[in-house]
Design a protein around this motif. Structure first.
Motif, mmCIF file in Angstrom:
data_model
loop_
_atom_site.group_PDB
_atom_site.id
_atom_site.type_symbol
_atom_site.label_atom_id
_atom_site.label_comp_id
_atom_site.label_asym_id
_atom_site.label_seq_id
_atom_site.Cartn_x
_atom_site.Cartn_y
_atom_site.Cartn_z
ATOM 1 N N THR A 220 -87.571 -6.894 25.630
ATOM 2 C CA THR A 220 -86.458 -5.618 25.966
ATOM 3 C C THR A 220 -85.644 -6.363 26.774
ATOM 4 O O THR A 220 -84.382 -6.168 26.480
ATOM 5 N N ASP A 221 -86.081 -7.032 27.970
ATOM 6 C CA ASP A 221 -85.163 -7.469 28.991
ATOM 7 C C ASP A 221 -84.221 -8.562 28.238
ATOM 8 O O ASP A 221 -83.084 -8.739 28.683
ATOM 9 N N PHE A 222 -84.777 -9.623 27.589
ATOM 10 C CA PHE A 222 -83.997 -10.687 26.782
ATOM 11 C C PHE A 222 -82.854 -10.201 26.005
ATOM 12 O O PHE A 222 -81.885 -10.419 26.128
ATOM 13 N N ALA B 275 -86.409 -14.002 20.354
ATOM 14 C CA ALA B 275 -87.393 -14.193 19.333
ATOM 15 C C ALA B 275 -88.979 -14.050 19.829
ATOM 16 O O ALA B 275 -89.190 -14.329 20.993
ATOM 17 N N LEU B 276 -89.728 -13.602 18.886
ATOM 18 C CA LEU B 276 -91.319 -13.362 19.488
ATOM 19 C C LEU B 276 -91.837 -14.353 18.553
ATOM 20 O O LEU B 276 -91.883 -14.500 17.118
ATOM 21 N N ILE B 277 -92.768 -15.661 19.138
ATOM 22 C CA ILE B 277 -93.609 -16.313 18.433
ATOM 23 C C ILE B 277 -95.099 -15.935 18.603
ATOM 24 O O ILE B 277 -95.290 -15.412 19.877
ATOM 25 N N THR B 278 -95.950 -15.339 17.511
ATOM 26 C CA THR B 278 -97.243 -15.044 17.717
ATOM 27 C C THR B 278 -98.012 -15.895 16.907
ATOM 28 O O THR B 278 -97.887 -16.228 15.815
ATOM 29 N N PHE C 58 -88.033 -19.796 27.652
ATOM 30 C CA PHE C 58 -88.993 -19.010 27.128
ATOM 31 C C PHE C 58 -90.003 -18.544 28.077
ATOM 32 O O PHE C 58 -90.246 -19.149 29.199
ATOM 33 N N HIS C 59 -91.028 -17.503 27.905
ATOM 34 C CA HIS C 59 -92.099 -16.904 28.713
ATOM 35 C C HIS C 59 -93.121 -16.887 27.807
ATOM 36 O O HIS C 59 -93.204 -16.887 26.554
ATOM 37 N N GLY C 60 -94.475 -17.436 28.324
ATOM 38 C CA GLY C 60 -95.728 -17.644 27.739
ATOM 39 C C GLY C 60 -96.044 -18.887 26.899
ATOM 40 O O GLY C 60 -95.067 -20.062 26.962
ATOM 41 N N THR C 61 -97.163 -19.071 26.098
ATOM 42 C CA THR C 61 -97.323 -20.085 25.584
ATOM 43 C C THR C 61 -98.227 -20.086 24.359
ATOM 44 O O THR C 61 -99.201 -19.108 24.280
ATOM 45 N N MET D 100 -92.593 -24.866 16.841
ATOM 46 C CA MET D 100 -92.308 -23.335 16.607
ATOM 47 C C MET D 100 -91.200 -23.014 17.516
ATOM 48 O O MET D 100 -90.397 -22.021 17.366
ATOM 49 N N LEU D 101 -90.697 -23.553 18.842
ATOM 50 C CA LEU D 101 -89.654 -23.449 19.559
ATOM 51 C C LEU D 101 -88.286 -23.611 18.823
ATOM 52 O O LEU D 101 -87.474 -23.087 18.669
#
Length: 309
Positions: A8-10, A18-21, A45-48, A58-59
Motif C-alpha cells: 500500500t505504501d509503495f 510488484a509482489l513476488i511470492t 525492495f523489502h523482504g526476501t 525474479m527481481l
C-alpha cells in the motif's frame, strides 16, 4: 514483514509496486511457501525469497513487468539446480503480481486486517489473469481452481520488566522480530522517546497484576533497577506456567533468590525452570548490546519450541 502495508505504501508513493511470492515448493528451496518480496519501480525492495540467482532473476522479471504497467500475474516455474545452478536442488513456482493506484482500496483493506497482529487466511483465485483475494473467516479447503494464503504475524508476547541499559538494548534487538513487547518500568521518564512498533511502554503500578493478566505463553524477562522488585516479579511469574522466565544476574544472585523462593513455598521444579543468568551459554561479554543479542537468540529458540509443541 507486513506485506500489504508495504505494498500500500509503495503504490501510494510510487504509483506501482510488484509482489513476488513463493507460490509452491517441491524439495529443498531457500525459502518456504508464502515467503514474499515487495518491489518498487526503481528496483528497491523489502523482504526476501532466499537470495541468490533465484531472487535476482525474479527481481528482473518484476521490474520488467512494472515497466510494462499493471497487467496479468505471472507464475514462473524454476528448477533451482538445472535452471539456476543453485545447490538446493528443489523446484519452486514463483507468483509475480503488479499493482497500481486502482488497487489501493483492496490493498488498504488487506493492510487493515494485517495490522491486527494475527495470522489470517486469504482465499485466492485467478480472475482475468489477476489474483482476486478475499479474507477468509474459517479454515478449510480452498476455492475451486484456487488456493489459500496465510498472511499476518503470530507475535509472541514478551513482558519485559525494566528500562535500564540492557532493557533498552533488548527492545531494539527484538524490534524486527515476531514478538509483541510489553515494556514495564515504575520510574518516571524511564523510557526513550522512540519505541519500535512492536513495543508498548507501560508505567508499572502493580507488577504482580501484570503477571496475573499476562497471556498464556508469554515470555517474561526481569531486569529492574531494584532487587526486591526483581524478587517479587520473578516469584509471581514462576507461579504461572510461562514457557520462559528469565532473570538478569549472576549465579550468586540466583542462589540468593532460590533460597527466598523456597521460603515462599515454590517447588523445586518451578525454581529450576528459572533462566538465570539469561542468554546463551558461552557468551560472557556484559556489554548491553551483546547481552541483548544473546537473549534474543535464546527467546527465538524458546519461541520455535513452543510453536512446534
Amino acid at each position: 514483514m507486513r506485506v500489504w502495508r508495504q505494498l500500500t505504501d509503495f503504490v501510494a508513493r510510487h504509483k506501482s509496486a510488484a509482489l513476488i511470492t513463493v507460490h509452491d515448493v517441491k524439495g529443498s528451496a531457500p525459502r518456504e511457501t508464502g515467503a514474499h518480496m515487495v518491489v518498487r519501480p526503481d528496483g528497491a525492495f523489502h523482504g526476501t525469497i532466499g537470495g541468490g540467482q533465484l531472487e535476482f532473476r525474479m527481481l528482473d522479471i518484476a521490474r520488467e513487468m512494472l515497466a510494462q504497467g499493471r497487467g496479468p500475474a505471472r507464475i514462473v516455474d524454476q528448477a533451482l539446480g538445472p535452471d539456476l545452478g543453485q545447490c538446493c536442488g528443489g523446484r519452486v513456482k514463483i507468483l509475480i503480481e503488479t499493482f497500481g493506484p486502482q488497487d489501493l482500496e483492496d490493498l488498504a483493506g488487506l493492510a487493515e486486517v494485517e495490522a491486527r497482529d494475527r495470522l489470517f487466511e486469504v482465499a485466492c483465485r485467478f480472475e482475468e489473469g489477476r489474483v482476486r483475494r478475499e479474507v477468509s473467516s474459517s479454515v478449510g479447503d480452498g476455492p475451486r481452481a484456487g488456493w489459500r494464503e496465510t498472511h499476518g504475524e503470530a507475535r509472541t508476547p514478551v513482558l519485559l520488566f525494566g528500562a535500564g541499559h540492557v532493557g533498552r538494548a533488548l527492545v531494539l534487538s527484538l524490534a524486527p522480530l515476531p514478538f509483541a513487547v510489553r515494556w514495564l518500568d515504575a520510574r518516571e521518564d524511564a523510557f526513550p522517546s522512540y519505541l519500535p512498533s512492536n513495543a508498548k511502554a507501560v508505567r508499572m503500578r502493580d507488577p504482580e497484576a501484570e503477571i496475573a493478566e499476562a497471556e498464556p505463553g508469554s515470555l517474561v524477562l526481569v531486569m529492574t533497577h531494584d532487587h526486591p522488585l526483581d524478587m517479587a516479579i520473578t516469584a509471581a511469574a514462576l507461579k504461572r506456567d510461562f514457557p520462559y522466565v528469565g532473570l538478569i544476574g549472576s549465579a550468586t544472585k540466583r542462589a540468593r533468590f532460590e533460597k527466598r523462593f523456597r521460603e515462599l513455598g515454590l517447588s523445586q521444579g518451578k525454581i529450576g525452570s528459572l533462566v538465570c543468568p539469561i542468554g546463551l551459554h558461552g557468551i560472557a561479554d556484559k556489554d548491553p548490546a551483546i547481552i541483548a543479542a544473546s537473549v534474543t537468540a535464546q527467546l527465538l529458540q524458546v519461541r520455535e519450541k513452543v510453536m512446534k509443541d
